[in-house]
Design an enzyme around this catalytic site. Structure first.
Site, mmCIF file in Angstrom:
data_model
loop_
_atom_site.group_PDB
_atom_site.id
_atom_site.type_symbol
_atom_site.label_atom_id
_atom_site.label_comp_id
_atom_site.label_asym_id
_atom_site.label_seq_id
_atom_site.Cartn_x
_atom_site.Cartn_y
_atom_site.Cartn_z
ATOM 1 N N CYS A 1 0.815 -1.228 0.000
ATOM 2 C CA CYS A 1 0.000 0.000 0.000
ATOM 3 C C CYS A 1 0.843 1.270 0.000
ATOM 4 C CB CYS A 1 -0.997 -0.003 1.150
ATOM 5 S SG CYS A 1 -0.296 0.079 2.815
ATOM 6 N N HIS B 1 -2.953 1.250 6.860
ATOM 7 C CA HIS B 1 -3.141 1.147 5.412
ATOM 8 C C HIS B 1 -3.278 2.541 4.821
ATOM 9 C CE1 HIS B 1 -4.136 -0.886 1.692
ATOM 10 N NE2 HIS B 1 -5.251 -0.183 1.573
ATOM 11 N N HIS C 1 -5.510 1.649 -4.445
ATOM 12 C CA HIS C 1 -4.632 1.101 -3.413
ATOM 13 C C HIS C 1 -4.178 -0.303 -3.777
ATOM 14 C CE1 HIS C 1 -7.699 -1.373 -0.923
ATOM 15 N NE2 HIS C 1 -8.242 -1.116 -2.091
#
Length: 157
Positions: free
Chosen positions: A71, A121, A133
């Site tokens: 990520c 994240h 993402h």
């Protein structure tokens, strides 16, 4: 008398009109920080396009591109290609950005997911409640709806 008052105020009115014309035509030079804000917005938009161009690239923990990503590797890669270097991890990227309330978020802002343990994240806001993402092992870079309310937004300067 009204005519005289209007004539007396003419230089003031002309000055205001000229200033408004300059703001309209040359805008960014008269508003402090506007040039930097415009450049940052342009850079964020470019980073968003770069992330989108990586659609389908596989997730790999610790990967920073150009063919595999985690990520924060995707956000770092995208912004680096757009001209801005970000730190390596999602938590470091969060500390490196300007906080933005959800009501004024814009495309290209970073979306940070958090829990009681901290930031875990990050993705790039694409508008309409969606992010680009690299989600997790076994998945690929994709556009997805934000699935949690436990998010914070950060703007890259």
């Amino acid at each position: 008398m009204n005519v005289r008052r209007n004539v007396t105020n003419l230089p003031v009115r002309a000055g205001i009109i000229c200033a408004l014309a300059l703001i309209t035509v040359g805008g960014t030079t008269l508003v402090p920080g506007a040039t930097e804000d415009a450049a940052a917005a342009q850079r964020s938009t470019k980073a968003l396009r770069i992330a989108a161009s990586k659609q389908g690239s596989p997730y790999q923990y610790g990967a920073q591109g150009p063919y595999r990503f985690d990520c924060s590797g995707l956000t770092r890669y995208s912004f680096k290609r757009a001209g801005k270097v970000l730190p390596r991890t999602a938590a470091e990227q969060y500390r490196h950005t300007e906080r933005v309330p959800a009501g004024v978020r814009r495309t290209g802002d970073l979306v940070f997911f958090h829990s009681s343990r901290g930031i875990y994240h990050v993705g790039i806001y694409a508008g309409r409640g969606r992010i680009w993402h690299a989600p997790k092992a076994g998945a690929v870079v994709r556009l997805e709806k934000i699935w949690s309310r436990a998010v914070r937004y950060g703007r890259v300067g």
